[in-house]
Write a protein that holds these residues in place. Structure first.
Motif, mmCIF file in Angstrom:
data_model
loop_
_atom_site.group_PDB
_atom_site.id
_atom_site.type_symbol
_atom_site.label_atom_id
_atom_site.label_comp_id
_atom_site.label_asym_id
_atom_site.label_seq_id
_atom_site.Cartn_x
_atom_site.Cartn_y
_atom_site.Cartn_z
ATOM 1 N N ARG A 1 0.805 -1.109 -0.102
ATOM 2 C CA ARG A 1 0.029 0.054 0.085
ATOM 3 C C ARG A 1 0.839 1.099 0.198
ATOM 4 O O ARG A 1 1.927 1.426 0.737
ATOM 5 C CB ARG A 1 -0.970 -0.076 1.131
ATOM 6 N N PHE A 2 0.513 2.087 -0.696
ATOM 7 C CA PHE A 2 1.239 3.509 -0.770
ATOM 8 C C PHE A 2 0.213 4.507 -0.620
ATOM 9 O O PHE A 2 -0.653 4.719 -1.799
ATOM 10 C CB PHE A 2 2.047 3.558 -2.241
ATOM 11 N N LEU A 3 0.304 5.454 0.206
ATOM 12 C CA LEU A 3 -0.811 6.512 0.344
ATOM 13 C C LEU A 3 -0.287 7.980 0.346
ATOM 14 O O LEU A 3 0.796 8.355 0.840
ATOM 15 C CB LEU A 3 -1.360 6.448 1.893
ATOM 16 N N ILE A 4 -1.017 8.525 -0.350
ATOM 17 C CA ILE A 4 -0.534 10.104 -1.031
ATOM 18 C C ILE A 4 -1.567 11.007 -0.617
ATOM 19 O O ILE A 4 -2.779 10.686 -0.703
ATOM 20 C CB ILE A 4 -0.217 10.194 -2.435
ATOM 21 N N THR A 5 -1.355 12.097 0.012
ATOM 22 C CA THR A 5 -2.304 13.149 0.464
ATOM 23 C C THR A 5 -1.905 14.349 -0.445
ATOM 24 O O THR A 5 -0.917 14.765 -0.443
ATOM 25 C CB THR A 5 -2.346 13.793 1.738
ATOM 26 N N CYS A 6 -3.139 14.874 -1.354
ATOM 27 C CA CYS A 6 -2.666 16.029 -2.287
ATOM 28 C C CYS A 6 -3.352 17.200 -1.184
ATOM 29 O O CYS A 6 -4.796 16.972 -1.133
ATOM 30 C CB CYS A 6 -3.265 16.103 -3.426
ATOM 31 N N ASN A 7 -2.587 17.973 -0.649
ATOM 32 C CA ASN A 7 -3.073 18.793 0.405
ATOM 33 C C ASN A 7 -3.274 20.220 -0.087
ATOM 34 O O ASN A 7 -2.160 20.943 -0.667
ATOM 35 C CB ASN A 7 -2.104 18.908 1.409
ATOM 36 N N GLY A 8 -4.328 20.760 -0.234
ATOM 37 C CA GLY A 8 -4.772 22.226 -0.799
ATOM 38 C C GLY A 8 -4.823 22.337 -2.210
ATOM 39 O O GLY A 8 -4.505 23.471 -3.005
ATOM 40 N N ALA A 9 -5.097 21.276 -3.062
ATOM 41 C CA ALA A 9 -5.294 21.217 -4.348
ATOM 42 C C ALA A 9 -6.619 21.609 -4.926
ATOM 43 O O ALA A 9 -7.510 21.236 -4.502
ATOM 44 C CB ALA A 9 -4.861 19.744 -5.039
ATOM 45 N N ASN A 10 -6.329 22.695 -5.902
ATOM 46 C CA ASN A 10 -7.552 23.062 -6.516
ATOM 47 C C ASN A 10 -7.950 21.937 -7.710
ATOM 48 O O ASN A 10 -6.855 21.041 -8.006
ATOM 49 C CB ASN A 10 -7.781 24.554 -7.105
ATOM 50 N N GLU A 11 -9.064 22.120 -8.437
ATOM 51 C CA GLU A 11 -9.388 21.274 -9.330
ATOM 52 C C GLU A 11 -8.267 21.029 -10.706
ATOM 53 O O GLU A 11 -7.903 19.970 -11.060
ATOM 54 C CB GLU A 11 -10.636 21.511 -9.971
ATOM 55 N N SER A 12 -7.696 22.324 -11.090
ATOM 56 C CA SER A 12 -6.662 22.354 -12.316
ATOM 57 C C SER A 12 -5.338 21.604 -11.758
ATOM 58 O O SER A 12 -4.584 20.954 -12.394
ATOM 59 C CB SER A 12 -6.579 23.670 -12.857
ATOM 60 N N ILE B 1 -7.838 0.769 2.892
ATOM 61 C CA ILE B 1 -6.960 1.268 2.489
ATOM 62 C C ILE B 1 -5.685 0.629 3.026
ATOM 63 O O ILE B 1 -4.534 0.187 2.531
ATOM 64 C CB ILE B 1 -6.684 2.699 3.154
ATOM 65 N N ALA B 2 -5.749 -0.126 4.377
ATOM 66 C CA ALA B 2 -4.544 -0.558 5.170
ATOM 67 C C ALA B 2 -4.447 -2.090 4.251
ATOM 68 O O ALA B 2 -3.071 -2.250 4.488
ATOM 69 C CB ALA B 2 -4.873 -0.914 6.573
ATOM 70 N N LYS B 3 -5.236 -2.853 3.898
ATOM 71 C CA LYS B 3 -5.182 -3.991 3.145
ATOM 72 C C LYS B 3 -4.895 -3.728 1.701
ATOM 73 O O LYS B 3 -4.560 -5.029 1.042
ATOM 74 C CB LYS B 3 -6.195 -4.955 3.625
ATOM 75 N N HIS B 4 -5.029 -2.605 1.127
ATOM 76 C CA HIS B 4 -4.819 -2.352 -0.525
ATOM 77 C C HIS B 4 -3.352 -2.614 -0.863
ATOM 78 O O HIS B 4 -2.500 -2.168 -0.116
ATOM 79 C CB HIS B 4 -5.496 -1.158 -0.599
ATOM 80 N N ASN B 5 -3.218 -3.209 -1.697
ATOM 81 C CA ASN B 5 -1.679 -3.441 -2.259
ATOM 82 C C ASN B 5 -1.567 -2.618 -3.542
ATOM 83 O O ASN B 5 -1.712 -3.093 -4.932
ATOM 84 C CB ASN B 5 -1.540 -4.781 -2.676
ATOM 85 N N GLY B 6 -1.492 -1.036 -3.173
ATOM 86 C CA GLY B 6 -1.577 -0.193 -4.463
ATOM 87 C C GLY B 6 -1.611 1.159 -4.030
ATOM 88 O O GLY B 6 -1.239 1.464 -2.974
ATOM 89 N N MET B 7 -1.792 2.045 -4.909
ATOM 90 C CA MET B 7 -1.712 3.277 -4.407
ATOM 91 C C MET B 7 -3.148 3.943 -4.426
ATOM 92 O O MET B 7 -4.115 3.718 -4.845
ATOM 93 C CB MET B 7 -1.016 4.229 -5.812
ATOM 94 N N VAL B 8 -2.951 4.763 -3.338
ATOM 95 C CA VAL B 8 -4.353 5.291 -2.868
ATOM 96 C C VAL B 8 -4.064 6.756 -2.666
ATOM 97 O O VAL B 8 -2.955 7.268 -1.935
ATOM 98 C CB VAL B 8 -5.029 5.045 -1.589
ATOM 99 N N ILE B 9 -4.753 7.932 -2.977
ATOM 100 C CA ILE B 9 -4.649 9.169 -3.169
ATOM 101 C C ILE B 9 -5.740 9.901 -2.372
ATOM 102 O O ILE B 9 -6.947 9.701 -2.675
ATOM 103 C CB ILE B 9 -4.313 9.904 -4.458
ATOM 104 N N LEU B 10 -5.496 10.798 -1.381
ATOM 105 C CA LEU B 10 -6.531 11.381 -0.760
ATOM 106 C C LEU B 10 -6.384 12.909 -1.000
ATOM 107 O O LEU B 10 -5.305 13.400 -0.830
ATOM 108 C CB LEU B 10 -6.469 11.307 0.889
ATOM 109 N N ALA B 11 -7.333 13.310 -1.632
ATOM 110 C CA ALA B 11 -7.104 14.701 -2.068
ATOM 111 C C ALA B 11 -8.001 15.853 -1.384
ATOM 112 O O ALA B 11 -9.067 15.619 -1.213
ATOM 113 C CB ALA B 11 -7.453 14.957 -3.458
ATOM 114 N N THR B 12 -7.416 16.963 -0.769
ATOM 115 C CA THR B 12 -8.179 17.861 -0.184
ATOM 116 C C THR B 12 -8.081 19.195 -0.695
ATOM 117 O O THR B 12 -7.026 19.374 -1.391
ATOM 118 C CB THR B 12 -7.668 18.134 1.375
#
Length: 150
Positions: free
Chosen positions: A27-38, A118-129
């Motif tokens: 599992r690889f977890l990424i957060t995009c913090n403060g991203a607008n749509e573009s 998310i914890a048991k997932h074997n891949g990338m997950v992105i959480l965007a705010t």
């Protein structure tokens, strides 16, 4: 946890490592913090070009999807080896208010089920705010990379 600023040198070094990360079976977890749509569209285009994977967008968190819907999302992504991106995932980072009794709970979305998947997932997950969030200690221990947008 690695913190990189969007379009910085550290961001480009992170992108260069993405082909190896995408092929890794954890599992690889990424957060995009403060991203607008573009910004989010540009960042997902970067990830797509470096990993040769498709980014599957979902609004399951903000839509308060059922447990079975979230389970199906992760099954689909696992089978297709796509990257799963949760748009508008501010609910995960908002400060929780105190619940005085069980009748006051928000029954609309099961965060524990999401974190379990998310914890048991074997891949990338992105959480965007779209808001610039300060990660809680609990959330920061789960993140592998935080991409900060200005």
């Amino acid at each position: 946890m690695l913190i990189v600023d969007y379009q910085s040198k550290s961001y480009h070094r992170f992108l260069n490592d993405m082909p190896q990360i995408a092929n890794h079976k954890t599992r690889f977890l990424i957060t995009c913090n403060g991203a607008n749509e573009s910004d989010l569209a540009a960042a997902t285009a970067d990830l797509t070009s470096y990993t040769k994977s498709t980014v599957q967008h979902t609004t399951a968190i903000i839509d308060k999807a059922s447990e079975s819907t979230v389970d199906e999302l992760f099954t689909d992504v696992r089978n297709s080896r796509n990257i799963l991106l949760f748009e508008n995932s501010d609910l995960l980072f908002d400060k929780k208010t105190e619940v005085k009794n069980s009748h006051e709970r928000d029954n609309g979305f099961n965060l524990n089920n999401l974190f379990k998947n998310i914890a048991k997932h074997n891949g990338m997950v992105i959480l965007a705010t779209d808001k610039k969030q300060t990660l809680s200690a609990t959330m920061s221990t789960k993140m592998d990379v935080v991409i900060r947008f200005k």
